[in-house]
Design an enzyme around this catalytic site. Structure first.
Site, short mmCIF file in Angstrom:
data_model
loop_
_atom_site.label_atom_id
_atom_site.label_comp_id
_atom_site.label_asym_id
_atom_site.label_seq_id
_atom_site.Cartn_x
_atom_site.Cartn_y
_atom_site.Cartn_z
N SER A 1 0.79 -1.20 -0.03
CA SER A 1 0.15 0.05 0.08
C SER A 1 1.10 1.32 0.09
O SER A 1 1.87 1.41 0.95
CB SER A 1 -0.73 -0.06 1.30
OG SER A 1 -1.42 1.09 1.32
N GLY B 1 4.26 4.01 3.18
CA GLY B 1 3.95 2.93 2.34
C GLY B 1 4.11 1.58 3.25
O GLY B 1 4.65 1.67 4.34
N LYS B 2 3.49 0.54 3.21
CA LYS B 2 3.78 -0.85 3.63
C LYS B 2 3.21 -1.95 3.00
O LYS B 2 2.51 -1.95 2.21
CB LYS B 2 2.73 -0.77 5.12
CG LYS B 2 3.15 -1.88 6.29
CD LYS B 2 4.30 -1.26 6.60
CE LYS B 2 4.44 -1.87 8.27
NZ LYS B 2 5.33 -1.12 9.17
N GLY B 3 3.77 -3.06 3.26
CA GLY B 3 3.52 -4.56 2.30
C GLY B 3 3.48 -5.41 3.40
O GLY B 3 3.95 -5.61 4.44
#
Ligand code: GLU
Length: 417
Positions: free
Chosen positions: A60, A105-107
């Site tokens: 994201s 962001g992050k995953g």
């Protein structure tokens, strides 16, 4: 743990709570509460026995107004689209609170890494890196470690990206091993900012860290380093836990010996202590400082009624539900929010990225000094906002401060097209 609280709704509520104190129009507020884009992908990976396994993965990119998207990648069976969206939003406001030039962001990959061999995990990671390749880059989006990922995974991602792009770009990812362009002090950075935040908060509240009792929920990288550094400050760490339960000694634990034992057997409760407790018992111990360092939603509204700690410093992302925040604010329990307290990780990631781009590396002393400056300055900005705006708690103050910084960057960019 309260499973039913959706972390994305928690993030949105936290932004709403701060927006009440700001002059934000409804359209802008909506942007501050939703990601710019989310990649959802399905990885097909060959297992050691020749079969194929399939994994859901996400990245994201929440907001890029202040710089490239930045944030970790976690491997956990509980990863979901909404969790990753929430975590990416928290990164936006975290980077803004400590004033480093990044968006958020992050995953995550839905996987329990304990169920796979190292070569399987390498193929899973390289497959995800291949999917991420068009979206990441040192000026676009820079992943990093998070729950159950570390140097090994970051090195694989860097290698996959650089091979596919036929380039050398260590700044595409942070949290690497030192010989692959990692920064001194990065592994300890999250725990170090928890210690620094606790030290500043105690000082602000007129309390002593020397002799203070501490309980730490979660004994991974953030929790174990925070415990060790708090012990070095003179605090007495009386309880630490992991999913096996909590080791407890009212006279204080040897945080380093427990870490060593856990790395041998996997469980803190294998360390010989007078007593063991459940995680819930640890969270409600009568201590001066409580450090939740595991996952989201560790303390909900009901449990918050029974919390006896005077101060909570959040090492995990999102360990308190919004209901818990309301209860603790009413009960005058001070909460140092995640977006400041655990920001040491991303701050030293920023230093790593700066060093990668300059091809000039700092020693650990310099990293730790620069980190201390960033965290102490951010703490001062937060308390100034808290006092000047007459805000209900430190979390709302942190969001007011962060949102203003994000809005200023967006406004300076104007609206396009
Ligand atoms: N995963 C860490 C966090 O939640 C670090 C992110 C980074 O270094 O980019 O803050």
């Amino acid at each position: 743990m309260s499973e039913e609280v959706n972390p994305f709704e928690s993030l949105q509520e936290q932004v709403d709570d701060a927006a009440v104190h700001l002059d934000v129009d409804p359209g802008t507020l909506e942007r501050l509460k939703n990601p710019e884009r989310v990649l959802e992908t399905t990885l097909s990976v060959e297992m050691d026995d020749g079969s194929t396994d399939v994994f859901r993965a996400y990245r994201s990119q929440f907001n890029g107004a202040r710089g490239p998207y930045k944030g970790g990648i976690r491997y956990h069976p509980q990863v979901s689209r909404d969790e990753v969206k929430a975590l990416s939003g928290w990164m936006v406001y975290k980077c803004a609170v400590v004033d480093i030039p990044y968006g958020g962001g992050k995953g995550g990959i839905v996987i329990d890494p304990d169920d796979y061999s190292e070569s399987e995990l390498e193929r899973v990671t390289r497959s995800f890196a291949t999917e991420l390749r068009p979206f990441i880059g040192e000026d676009k989006d820079i992943p990093a470690p998070d729950v159950n990922t570390g140097r090994r995974e970051m090195n694989w991602i860097k290698d996959t990206y650089e091979t596919l792009e036929n380039t050398t770009e260590p700044g595409v990812i942070t949290g690497k091993a030192p010989d692959s362009g990692g920064s001194a002090g990065r592994v300890e950075a999250t725990g170090r900012s928890v210690m620094l935040s606790a030290r500043e908060a105690f000082d602000y509240l007129g309390k002593q860290t020397d002799g203070a009792t501490v309980a730490v929920q979660g004994y991974g990288n953030a929790g174990s380093v925070a415990a060790k550094l708090l012990e070095d400050l003179g605090a007495s760490v009386v309880a630490v836990s992991d999913s096996s339960g909590a080791a407890y000694d009212p006279d204080g634990l040897d945080t380093r010996a427990i870490k060593e034992r856990k790395s041998e057997t996997g469980d803190v409760t294998d360390y010989d202590t007078p007593e063991t407790l459940t995680n819930e018992e640890l969270l409600t111990l009568d201590v001066d400082l409580l450090v939740p360092a595991a996952l989201e939603n560790a303390i909900d509204g009901d449990l918050a009624e029974d919390v006896q700690a005077d101060v909570i410093v959040e090492a995990a992302n999102g360990p308190l539900t919004p209901d818990a925040d309301d209860v603790l604010t009413d009960r005058n329990v001070r909460v140092l929010p995640d977006i400041l307290a655990n920001a040491g990780g991303v701050t030293v990631s920023y230093f790593e990225w700066v060093q990668n781009r300059q091809r000039f590396y700092w020693d650990e002393e310099r990293v730790n000094e620069e980190l201390e400056t960033v965290i102490v300055d951010a703490f001062d900005d937060l308390t100034e906002t808290f006092e000047n705006r007459d805000l209900p708690n430190f979390r709302t103050a942190a969001y007011v401060l962060a949102i203003e910084r994000v809005l200023t960057a967006s406004e300076q960019g104007g609206t396009w097209p």
